[in-house]
Enzyme design. Structure first.
Site, PDB file in Angstrom:
ATOM      1  N   SER A   8     -44.073  35.294 -23.915  1.00 48.07           N
ATOM      2  CA  SER A   8     -43.290  36.527 -23.958  1.00 48.07           C
ATOM      3  C   SER A   8     -43.606  37.394 -22.741  1.00 48.07           C
ATOM      4  CB  SER A   8     -43.587  37.309 -25.235  1.00 48.07           C
ATOM      5  OG  SER A   8     -42.930  38.551 -25.160  1.00 48.07           O
ATOM      6  N   HIS A  33     -39.587  33.920 -22.988  1.00 54.46           N
ATOM      7  CA  HIS A  33     -39.119  34.760 -24.097  1.00 54.46           C
ATOM      8  C   HIS A  33     -38.999  36.203 -23.603  1.00 54.46           C
ATOM      9  CE1 HIS A  33     -38.631  35.669 -28.411  1.00 54.46           C
ATOM     10  NE2 HIS A  33     -39.330  36.769 -28.170  1.00 54.46           N
ATOM     11  N   ASP A  35     -37.999  40.047 -24.598  1.00 57.45           N
ATOM     12  CA  ASP A  35     -37.858  40.991 -25.706  1.00 57.45           C
ATOM     13  C   ASP A  35     -37.102  42.238 -25.271  1.00 57.45           C
ATOM     14  OD1 ASP A  35     -39.343  39.720 -27.880  1.00 57.45           O
ATOM     15  OD2 ASP A  35     -41.076  39.927 -26.557  1.00 57.45           O
ATOM     16  N   MET A  37     -35.710  45.764 -26.471  1.00 53.02           N
ATOM     17  CA  MET A  37     -35.900  46.781 -27.534  1.00 53.02           C
ATOM     18  C   MET A  37     -35.189  48.066 -27.148  1.00 53.02           C
ATOM     19  SD  MET A  37     -39.962  46.322 -28.099  1.00 53.02           S
ATOM     20  CE  MET A  37     -40.724  44.715 -28.341  1.00 53.02           C
ATOM     21  N   HIS A  66     -34.418  37.759 -27.030  1.00 59.01           N
ATOM     22  CA  HIS A  66     -34.598  38.255 -28.404  1.00 59.01           C
ATOM     23  C   HIS A  66     -34.157  39.710 -28.443  1.00 59.01           C
ATOM     24  CE1 HIS A  66     -37.843  39.341 -31.660  1.00 59.01           C
ATOM     25  NE2 HIS A  66     -36.616  39.452 -32.132  1.00 59.01           N
ATOM     26  N   MET A  68     -33.734  43.043 -30.051  1.00 60.13           N
ATOM     27  CA  MET A  68     -34.157  43.957 -31.121  1.00 60.13           C
ATOM     28  C   MET A  68     -33.397  45.256 -30.917  1.00 60.13           C
ATOM     29  SD  MET A  68     -38.159  42.909 -30.975  1.00 60.13           S
ATOM     30  CE  MET A  68     -37.918  42.132 -29.369  1.00 60.13           C
ATOM     31  N   MET A 137     -40.063  36.380 -37.464  1.00 61.02           N
ATOM     32  CA  MET A 137     -41.027  37.356 -36.960  1.00 61.02           C
ATOM     33  C   MET A 137     -42.295  37.286 -37.812  1.00 61.02           C
ATOM     34  SD  MET A 137     -39.628  38.629 -34.359  1.00 61.02           S
ATOM     35  CE  MET A 137     -41.072  39.659 -34.035  1.00 61.02           C
ATOM     36  N   ASP A 175     -42.642  34.143 -33.843  1.00 60.71           N
ATOM     37  CA  ASP A 175     -42.815  35.210 -32.853  1.00 60.71           C
ATOM     38  C   ASP A 175     -43.708  36.323 -33.389  1.00 60.71           C
ATOM     39  OD1 ASP A 175     -42.572  36.948 -30.749  1.00 60.71           O
ATOM     40  OD2 ASP A 175     -40.440  37.386 -31.077  1.00 60.71           O
TER      41      ASP A 175
END
Ligand code: DX5
Ligand code: ZN
Length: 217
Positions: A8, A33, A35, A37, A66, A68, A137, A175
């Site tokens: 990540s 990966h 992330d 957010m 990913h 979020m 998760m 994850d």
């Protein structure tokens, strides 16, 4: 079969992003990966398109994005254009999950669904045959470096059963809080892909840490 390893980038040194991505290029990592957010779906903001595009310019491996974020359907095409190979949306963030899965596939990306720790895998019963990946998760999303939630093992078993029952090809990705200690049991229970952030980037030798995750018995 060796596991898919997806470090990540959230845990990397953003001030040296190019060298971090080059390190991952040289490593045995399979995916990067990413992330995303938004400060709405999760209580934290990470980074957006300009940073993702900068990563893409240097990355030689698929970007596993990913999301979020609330209303992810507003941005699917933009994430695809920014280089996403896999796009995962949270079930909890989608009012029309089936439509959003089709929307992701229409861009040519692989479609993933992420589940918060409290969300039952049984809620995937009617869509599991359509998805390429389920991201379980194993921490509450929003931050790296949190403690692994042990109930994840049980969820992997339940998800594996559902995948088999529905003749799905979905990969199981874990994850949050993944490390060398919990990885063997995660794989034994049926995980296909392991995301690891702080365990990789806070280690003395990230290349070796990735190799160890990749090549465990
Ligand atoms: C958490 C993110 C994770 C995070 C994992 O919201 O989805 O991908 O980067 O970090 P570690 O491995 O440190 O738990
Ligand atoms: Zn993630």
């Amino acid at each position: 079969m060796k596991p898919i390893i997806a470090p990540s980038v959230l845990a990397s040194d953003f001030a040296n992003l190019q060298s971090e991505v080059e390190m991952l290029n040289e490593s045995q990592a399979d995916w990067l990966h990413i992330d995303i957010m938004d400060g709405r779906f999760v209580p934290n903001i990470s980074f957006g398109f300009p940073v993702l595009q900068a990563i893409q310019r240097h990355a030689k491996k698929p970007l596993d994005v990913h999301l979020m974020i609330v209303e992810p359907e507003l941005y699917i095409e933009q994430f695809r254009e920014a280089g996403a190979e896999i796009i995962s949306v949270h079930l909890e963030a989608c009012n029309h999950l089936h439509r959003t899965i089709q929307q992701i596939k229409a861009t040519g990306a692989k479609a993933g669904i992420a589940l918060n720790p409290h969300t039952s895998v049984q809620l995937l019963d009617d869509v599991i045959a359509d998805v390429d990946l389920v991201c379980l998760m194993s921490v509450n999303p929003g931050f790296g470096g949190q403690k692994f939630i042990e109930n994840t093992y049980r969820k992997i078993e339940a998800l594996k059963n559902l995948i088999i029952a529905r003749n799905s090809k979905a990969l199981i990705e874990i994850d949050g809080g993944v490390n060398q200690q919990n990885a063997p049991l995660l794989l034994e229970k049926g995980a296909d892909a392991l995301v690891a952030g702080s365990f990789v980037f806070n280690s003395a030798d990230p290349l070796q840490t990735i190799a160890n995750l990749k090549n465990q018995a």
